[in-house]
Write a protein that holds these residues in place. Structure first.
Motif, short mmCIF file in Angstrom:
data_model
loop_
_atom_site.label_atom_id
_atom_site.label_comp_id
_atom_site.label_asym_id
_atom_site.label_seq_id
_atom_site.Cartn_x
_atom_site.Cartn_y
_atom_site.Cartn_z
N LEU A 112 13.29 -42.12 90.39
CA LEU A 112 13.65 -41.32 89.22
C LEU A 112 12.68 -41.59 88.07
O LEU A 112 13.09 -41.85 86.93
CB LEU A 112 15.09 -41.62 88.79
CG LEU A 112 16.17 -41.35 89.84
CD1 LEU A 112 17.52 -41.85 89.36
CD2 LEU A 112 16.23 -39.86 90.17
N PRO A 115 13.27 -38.61 85.12
CA PRO A 115 14.71 -38.33 85.30
C PRO A 115 15.15 -36.96 84.81
O PRO A 115 16.04 -36.36 85.41
CB PRO A 115 15.38 -39.46 84.50
CG PRO A 115 14.34 -39.96 83.56
CD PRO A 115 13.04 -39.78 84.27
N GLY A 138 13.84 -45.27 87.17
CA GLY A 138 15.08 -44.67 86.72
C GLY A 138 16.15 -45.66 86.32
O GLY A 138 17.34 -45.33 86.31
#
Length: 323
Positions: A112, A115, A138
């Motif tokens: 991620l 994101p 992430g």
């Protein structure tokens, strides 16, 4: 205070289970399926399942070979078919998540790094009943998306550790080289470094074009002779930075985040002073293994907390311990 972290919780268990940290596969390209049984040990007798691993790897970035190798070894042990795909573009990576859901995979492991681009498709996967875990990128966003677990490094803490080490080394000015604009993890690394070592300057390069990387770093070193450290955020860029230092006639030393085979050799030879290692093999291994545990055993990993796999420092004194 040194805030360097070591393996915690489930990741520590994974470190016992896995054998070796060497990278031997390629990243990027079309989806690749890895059949179970390649690990050479006992294979789980649980029903066959399919896991999609979707990363933001750029073509040719050998760091991701280590992530993928860990995922492949876990898949071999767990009777899992691994489908690996990658795209550095956030929107295209999100599309790969949607395609994995359409293929009715049993689980998704995803990075991620961007994101905002990933959020809607990751949430759609969860809504469709597909368990999702995050790895590598992430840390600040996985919980809000409803993702089951996160395996990686706190990039801000890793940056702070790098800054503390630069201070300990007696550095005067550091150039922090970011190879991908908009990547939250890379920005956090530089921000953490600057927090502990204020004489840090950021510079952006085009990570998919090593000619651009080399020329940009060279020009900066020629312009500013006070720079005595070049901090790259990936091993391939450290190797290019060494060329820039030579080309610029600079006395700057090169340090880096992350490792590959070439960077390990350069550390052993004293060409690179040190690397901050986040143990990418463990990230890939744990991501796949946790999905198997969730689907086949109803288990969860991490207790709602990120499982940290780094940072750890690799120097000439300990590089030979890496396999």
């Amino acid at each position: 205070m040194n805030r360097t972290r070591t393996l915690s919780g489930a990741a520590a268990l994974a470190a016992v289970a896995v054998v070796g940290l060497s990278a031997c596969s390629s990243s990027g390209g079309k989806p690749t399926e890895t059949a179970a049984g390649g690990g050479g040990g006992a294979v789980a007798n649980t029903p066959k399942m399919t896991v999609a691993m979707i990363t933001h790897a750029a073509p040719g970035d050998t760091f991701w070979d280590q992530v993928r190798k860990g995922a492949e070894d876990a898949a071999a042990k767990d009777n899992v078919t691994l489908q690996y795909t990658a795209d550095p573009d956030g929107a295209k990576q999100a599309t790969l998540v949607k395609q994995a859901v359409d293929k009715k995979v049993d689980g998704i492991a995803v990075t991620l790094a961007k994101p905002d681009a990933m959020k809607s498709d990751v949430e759609a996967a969860l809504k469709a009943g597909v368990p999702v875990v995050a790895l590598n990128g992430g840390l600040e966003d996985w919980k809000a998306m409803g993702v089951l677990a996160y395996f990686g490094q706190d990039e801000k803490i890793a940056g702070e550790a790098a800054g503390e080490q630069l201070t300990k080394d007696g550095a005067k000015k550091t150039l922090c080289v970011i190879q991908e604009q908009g990547h939250v993890g890379l920005e956090a690394r530089c921000a953490g470094t600057a927090e502990k070592f204020p004489a840090t300057e950021k510079i952006y390069v085009k990570g998919t074009d090593m000619t651009n990387v080399q020329s940009t770093i060279t020009a900066k070193l020629q312009q500013d002779k006070t720079i005595d450290r070049v901090l790259t955020l990936g091993a391939p860029f450290a190797m290019t930075a060494l060329k820039s230092v030579s080309e610029a006639g600079s006395a700057a030393k090169v340090v880096t985040f992350d490792l590959n085979t070439e960077a390990k050799a350069a550390i052993k030879d004293g060409k690179i002073e040190w690397a901050v290692d986040q143990q990418p093999y463990v990230q890939g291994y744990m991501a796949v293994d946790s999905l198997w545990l969730n689907v086949q055993k109803g288990a969860s990993i991490g207790g709602g907390q990120a499982v940290l796999t780094g940072p750890a420092f690799v120097t000439k004194a300990n590089v030979d311990k890496l396999k």
